[in-house]
Design a protein around this motif. Structure first.
Motif, short mmCIF file in Angstrom:
data_model
loop_
_atom_site.label_atom_id
_atom_site.label_comp_id
_atom_site.label_asym_id
_atom_site.label_seq_id
_atom_site.Cartn_x
_atom_site.Cartn_y
_atom_site.Cartn_z
N VAL A 132 0.86 -1.00 -0.12
CA VAL A 132 0.05 -0.01 0.10
C VAL A 132 0.91 1.42 -0.02
O VAL A 132 1.77 1.40 0.71
N ALA A 133 0.65 2.16 -0.88
CA ALA A 133 1.33 3.32 -1.04
C ALA A 133 1.05 4.32 0.18
O ALA A 133 0.08 4.24 0.66
N PRO A 134 2.19 4.78 0.94
CA PRO A 134 1.99 5.66 1.81
C PRO A 134 1.31 6.75 1.80
O PRO A 134 1.67 7.64 0.63
N GLU A 135 0.45 7.12 2.43
CA GLU A 135 -0.25 8.30 2.34
C GLU A 135 0.44 9.65 2.73
O GLU A 135 0.94 9.73 3.78
N ASN A 136 0.29 10.74 1.88
CA ASN A 136 1.07 11.93 2.46
C ASN A 136 0.04 12.87 2.98
O ASN A 136 -0.73 13.14 2.20
N PRO A 137 0.03 13.12 4.07
CA PRO A 137 -1.20 13.97 4.57
C PRO A 137 -1.14 15.33 4.52
O PRO A 137 -1.91 15.96 4.42
N GLN A 139 -0.44 16.65 1.20
CA GLN A 139 -0.74 16.91 -0.09
C GLN A 139 -2.38 16.88 -0.28
O GLN A 139 -2.92 16.60 -1.34
N GLN A 140 -3.20 16.92 0.74
CA GLN A 140 -4.64 16.32 0.58
C GLN A 140 -5.23 17.75 0.03
O GLN A 140 -6.35 17.65 -0.02
N SER A 144 1.97 20.42 -3.44
CA SER A 144 3.39 20.45 -2.55
C SER A 144 4.38 21.18 -3.46
O SER A 144 4.21 21.00 -4.76
#
Length: 164
Positions: A132-137, A139-140, A144
């Motif tokens: 699972v790709a890590p979520e970047n909080p 960039q929601q 960026s």
């Protein structure tokens, strides 16, 4: 009155040997019994060889020259020496066979383990686990400043991006 479930042991005389061949410990025990018999025969034949040698070389006929008694005893001594040599090779062969039987079972276990590991490795290669790709909080909703690999490759791919 003999049924299939009430089978006599003597119906198949080789059944006991089949069971011994399947079990390496029983195989070693069985060959050790043979080895004891061979070693006992060997010890008795060595005594017989010594006594025969003394008797045959000591048997002189009137008119013998020096060494003729030895030459007459040589074929008898040689035959006993050949028998003892064969018994020694039988004894070492029995020991070697026991070791090879044990090594065979170890090899079978090793091959099973290697094949199991190989199938596991192939299964991992053919079906890699999904990561699972890590979520970047951060960039929601906002963009960026570090675009990295996901950024535009030319100025013409800047649709819906901030201009420089």
């Amino acid at each position: 009155m003999n049924t299939d479930t009430d089978r006599n042991f003597f119906d198949d005389p080789n059944e006991a040997l089949r069971e011994i061949a399947k079990n390496p410990a029983a195989y070693a025990h069985y060959l050790a019994d043979f080895n004891r018999v061979v070693l006992d025969m060997q010890a008795k034949l060595e005594i017989l060889r010594r006594e025969t040698r003394v008797h045959c070389r000591g048997t002189r006929v009137e008119g013998d020259r020096m060494g003729q008694a030895f030459l007459r005893s040589f074929p008898v001594e040689k035959s006993l020496n050949d028998i003892l040599k064969n018994l020694k090779s039988i004894s070492s062969g029995l020991e070697k066979s026991t070791h090879k039987r044990h090594a065979h079972d170890e090899k079978v276990k090793e091959v099973k383990r290697q094949r199991k590991e190989k199938t596991q490795i192939e299964a991992r290669k053919n079906n890699p686990p999904l990561q699972v790709a890590p979520e970047n909080p951060g960039q929601q909703g906002a963009q960026s400043s570090d675009m990295g690999y996901g950024g535009p490759t030319s100025i013409y791919n800047l649709d819906r991006r901030e201009s420089a």
